[in-house]
Design a protein around this motif. Structure first.
Motif, PDB file in Angstrom:
ATOM      1  N   GLY A   3       0.787  -1.224   0.000  1.00 19.56           N
ATOM      2  CA  GLY A   3       0.000   0.000   0.000  1.00 19.56           C
ATOM      3  C   GLY A   3       0.816   1.270   0.000  1.00 19.56           C
ATOM      4  O   GLY A   3       2.028   1.278  -0.227  1.00 19.56           O
ATOM      5  N   THR A  25       5.359   3.684  -2.174  1.00 17.73           N
ATOM      6  CA  THR A  25       4.374   2.616  -2.306  1.00 17.73           C
ATOM      7  C   THR A  25       5.085   1.283  -2.197  1.00 17.73           C
ATOM      8  O   THR A  25       6.149   1.091  -2.782  1.00 17.73           O
ATOM      9  CB  THR A  25       3.659   2.692  -3.671  1.00 17.73           C
ATOM     10  N   HIS A  47       2.543   2.929   7.246  1.00 18.82           N
ATOM     11  CA  HIS A  47       1.403   2.713   6.355  1.00 18.82           C
ATOM     12  C   HIS A  47       0.268   3.652   6.718  1.00 18.82           C
ATOM     13  O   HIS A  47       0.006   3.905   7.883  1.00 18.82           O
ATOM     14  CB  HIS A  47       0.938   1.267   6.484  1.00 18.82           C
TER      15      HIS A  47
END
Length: 144
Positions: A39, A59, A143
């Motif tokens: 993610g 990412t 994240h």
């Protein structure tokens, strides 16, 4: 999961000497152990000995074909065209050396560690060189 994202379905059928038959079905999902890292990572930070601290977006993409493998895009704020391969081993992140960072720069040595799983947070310490300059840095990714 298989290529369509659906679970594999295993069907077991057994019978006894009297001819009685029983059937059971089990759904099996196969996932990359690094999927929890997959993610967007906005506001990642990279701190280097001489160039200071940068904040950037990165990412992480977990491999669809190899367990524990992943790719980090925009590693260390080197740019969105830079993709670094890494693999997860327990809480350790292994980053092979000699990967290109752009502009003639490459990784000399790098290693990382998972700091948290929820939210996913990891840190990679690395040394890079462009053949003239060498710098020691550490990137921290949390994240979203």
């Amino acid at each position: 999961a298989n290529a369509t994202g659906s679970p594999y379905v295993l069907t077991y059928t057994v019978s006894d000497a009297a001819g009685n038959t029983a059937t059971a079905t089990v759904d099996v999902n196969i996932v990359n152990a690094a999927d929890f890292l997959d993610g967007a990572y906005t506001n990642a930070t990279d701190t280097c000995q001489t160039s200071g601290t940068a904040t950037f977006n990165a990412t992480v993409s977990a491999s669809n074909t190899v367990n524990n493998d992943m790719v980090i895009n925009n590693f260390g704020a080197f740019g969105t065209t830079v993709n670094i391969n890494a693999s997860l081993s327990g809480s350790n992140i292994n980053v092979p050396s000699s990967q290109l960072l752009g502009g003639g720069a490459s990784i000399v040595v790098a290693s990382g560690v998972i700091q948290s799983t929820s939210p996913a947070k990891f840190k990679i310490s690395y040394t890079w060189t462009d053949g003239t300059a060498t710098e020691v840095c550490a990137s921290t990714y949390t994240h979203n």
